[in-house]
Design a protein around this motif. Structure first.
Motif, PDB file in Angstrom:
ATOM      1  N   SER A  26       0.840  -1.206   0.000  1.00  0.00           N
ATOM      2  CA  SER A  26       0.000   0.000   0.000  1.00  0.00           C
ATOM      3  C   SER A  26       0.870   1.250   0.000  1.00  0.00           C
TER       4      SER A  26
ATOM      5  N   LEU B 214       0.910   5.100   1.183  1.00  0.00           N
ATOM      6  CA  LEU B 214       0.252   5.954   2.152  1.00  0.00           C
ATOM      7  C   LEU B 214       0.724   7.409   2.006  1.00  0.00           C
ATOM      8  N   GLN B 215      -0.211   8.317   2.132  1.00  0.00           N
ATOM      9  CA  GLN B 215       0.088   9.758   2.134  1.00  0.00           C
ATOM     10  C   GLN B 215      -0.305  10.300   3.505  1.00  0.00           C
ATOM     11  N   ASN B 216       0.706  10.758   4.230  1.00  0.00           N
ATOM     12  CA  ASN B 216       0.475  11.247   5.591  1.00  0.00           C
ATOM     13  C   ASN B 216      -0.350  10.249   6.407  1.00  0.00           C
ATOM     14  N   GLY B 217       0.009   8.967   6.229  1.00  0.00           N
ATOM     15  CA  GLY B 217      -0.640   7.915   7.014  1.00  0.00           C
ATOM     16  C   GLY B 217      -1.940   7.401   6.441  1.00  0.00           C
ATOM     17  N   VAL B 218      -2.403   7.944   5.345  1.00  0.00           N
ATOM     18  CA  VAL B 218      -3.667   7.528   4.735  1.00  0.00           C
ATOM     19  C   VAL B 218      -3.371   6.788   3.440  1.00  0.00           C
ATOM     20  N   LYS B 219      -3.939   5.593   3.292  1.00  0.00           N
ATOM     21  CA  LYS B 219      -3.698   4.794   2.088  1.00  0.00           C
ATOM     22  C   LYS B 219      -4.366   5.451   0.888  1.00  0.00           C
ATOM     23  N   ILE B 220      -3.586   5.618  -0.177  1.00  0.00           N
ATOM     24  CA  ILE B 220      -4.131   6.199  -1.404  1.00  0.00           C
ATOM     25  C   ILE B 220      -4.063   5.226  -2.576  1.00  0.00           C
TER      26      ILE B 220
ATOM     27  N   SER C  70      -2.923   0.700  -3.625  1.00  0.00           N
ATOM     28  CA  SER C  70      -2.380  -0.589  -3.167  1.00  0.00           C
ATOM     29  C   SER C  70      -2.322  -1.566  -4.339  1.00  0.00           C
TER      30      SER C  70
ATOM     31  N   THR D 147      -1.410  11.686  -7.977  1.00  0.00           N
ATOM     32  CA  THR D 147      -2.205  12.503  -7.065  1.00  0.00           C
ATOM     33  C   THR D 147      -1.794  13.967  -7.206  1.00  0.00           C
TER      34      THR D 147
ATOM     35  N   TYR E 247       4.353  16.686   2.468  1.00  0.00           N
ATOM     36  CA  TYR E 247       3.665  15.402   2.526  1.00  0.00           C
ATOM     37  C   TYR E 247       4.684  14.280   2.720  1.00  0.00           C
TER      38      TYR E 247
END
Length: 487
Positions: free
Chosen positions: A403, A405-411, A413, A437, A444
């Motif tokens: 996966s 992740l951008q700043n801890g958020v999956k964008i 996978s 993105t 970031y």
């Protein structure tokens, strides 16, 4: 009375002949004929003087066998013809006979009769001033060199209405010729103004019609020009040389004009009636229009205004358009919309075993990126990952997911698995995936995280236990490549 005068003359005749001098109003004549005024002074009203024979032109013309020096007064020129002996008799006045014709009697400063500027050359004996007042002084001639000063210094060609300076045969309304007189001031024209006159100018004006009845120009009519003419092929081809010339571009009411610059017989540049300057074109579309190659050997400034210089940019920058009506600007290439702002690459570092059902960040597969203030940028990610089972037991397979992740958020996978193949054991199937993105200004943190769905698995494995290994330490590392584009 006539008889008395005649008798007196007869009585005194012997005496007059003896003395050979006659005196009137004097007993002691001092010349052949000495006439003394009866009243030399005072305010007497009687007339003193000498009356010569008064005749008309016909009578003078009719005389024959006229002794030289005969003096008469012509009181009428309306009779007889102005020809023959009376060829000079054009006004009322005193005339003397010179042996051939009657000559007008004029006394000059040297008391010589008949010598004047109309029939004789002369020399001024001093400075002279002609005070005309309101009286015009007019010279008329029909000769090509009808009036001149010092040879060809100044010449009037009345036959063709021309003026020559340095020539007696001007080819145009005015021609100035300098013939081997040096290459300094002898060839120059000076127009000096002083005080309230300190604005000397040269005006070239053109009109249709005549001087007595002028009319307005129409669009396309020439106004005037300055030409620079070399002598070639035996002459001066003034219309084929270099020059500056103007044409009328208006409607007969306004003052629209252009200005053309010519070299070698061809029009090279123009400032049109709207102020647009064209080089290589007669129809410039902008304030500066160059139709052809352009060479710049120094800085190119853009922006600024009428009183301040624009920017010359810095080394390595490129010129970019900002759209119609706006000056272009210098920008670094990685700041231009649609270009690559930067490129980044990171790869995993140490191997990590992730038990089945667990999730962990892949060591080393982390990158921090910043979007500059006032911009947006698009990040294009390319991710490559390997995951192998943690045991070498044949016949077992694993699966999981990488996966982004951008700043801890999956964008994003991607699925990955491993298994056996033939005699080969624990063969990981690599996975690669893309993600784009677009982000506004800010910082970031991007990282790769792995989730072991089935079976315990290793990421960033060092394949030194595989047959054929040849020091390929990066062969199974997780890798991230990022291209950053400007929007």
């Amino acid at each position: 009375m006539k008889k008395t005068v005649l008798l007196t003359a007869i009585i005194f005749l012997p005496t007059l002949k003896t003395k050979a001098q006659i005196g009137i109003n004097t007993n002691s004549p001092t010349s052949t004929l000495d006439i003394v005024a009866k009243n030399a002074t005072g305010n007497g009203t009687n007339v003193d003087g000498l009356l010569l024979p008064r005749v008309d032109r016909q009578r003078a013309k009719s005389m024959t066998s006229i002794p030289t020096s005969t003096l008469i007064y012509v009181n009428d020129i309306s009779t007889g013809l102005q020809s023959g002996t009376t060829a000079n008799m054009d006004t009322v006045g005193y005339y003397y006979f010179d042996g051939s014709v009657w000559v007008k009697l004029i006394t000059t400063t040297n008391s010589t009769f008949g010598s004047n500027i109309y029939n004789s050359d002369g020399t001024l004996t001093g400075s002279r001033t002609v005070t005309q007042g309101a009286n015009p002084l007019t010279f008329t001639t029909t000769a090509t060199n009808g009036f001149s000063v010092d040879g060809n210094t100044f010449s009037i060609d009345a036959a063709n209405n021309r003026v020559g300076l340095g020539t007696v045969s001007p080819r145009s309304k005015m021609e100035i010729v300098s013939d081997n007189e040096g290459n300094t001031v002898e060839n120059d024209l000076y127009f000096n103004g002083y005080g309230s006159s300190a604005y000397p100018s040269i005006f070239l004006g053109s009109s249709r019609g005549t001087a007595a009845s002028p009319s307005n120009l129409v669009n396309g009519d020439p106004i005037g020009g300055y030409y620079f003419s070399p002598r070639t092929n035996g002459g001066f081809g003034n219309t084929l040389a270099s020059g500056i010339l103007a044409n009328y571009k208006g409607d007969g009411i306004n003052n629209l004009t252009d200005l053309i610059f010519r070299t070698s017989g061809g029009d090279r540049a123009i400032i049109n009636e709207n102020g647009n300057f064209g080089i290589g074109t007669s129809t410039p579309q902008k304030q500066l229009h160059v139709s052809g190659a352009l060479q710049i050997t120094n800085e190119l400034n853009v922006g600024g205004n009428a009183s301040t210089a624009g920017s010359a940019g810095t080394a390595g920058q490129i010129l970019t358009s900002n759209g119609a009506g706006t000056a272009p600007s210098w920008q670094t290439i990685n700041a231009i919309s649609g270009t690559v702002y930067s490129a980044h690459y990171v790869q995993g570092t140490t191997a990590l075993t992730i038990p089945q059902g667990s999730t962990a960040d892949v060591p080393g597969a982390t990158i921090t990126l910043t979007v500059p203030p006032g911009r947006t940028q698009t990040f294009l990610f390319s991710v490559l990952g390997y995951a192998i089972r943690s045991t070498a037991t044949a016949g077992q397979a694993t699966q999981g997911v990488f996966s982004l992740l951008q700043n801890g958020v999956k964008i994003s996978s991607a699925y990955v698995s491993s298994g056996d193949g033939g005699t080969l054991v624990n063969l990981p199937v690599p996975v690669s995936f893309l993600k784009a993105t677009t982000l506004p200004a800010g910082t970031y943190v991007f990282k790769i995280r792995y989730s072991a769905w089935f079976g315990s698995q290793i990421v960033n494995h060092l394949p030194s236990n595989y047959g054929g290994y040849d020091g390929d330490t990066e062969a199974m590392l997780t890798k991230i490549q990022v291209l950053v584009y400007n929007n």
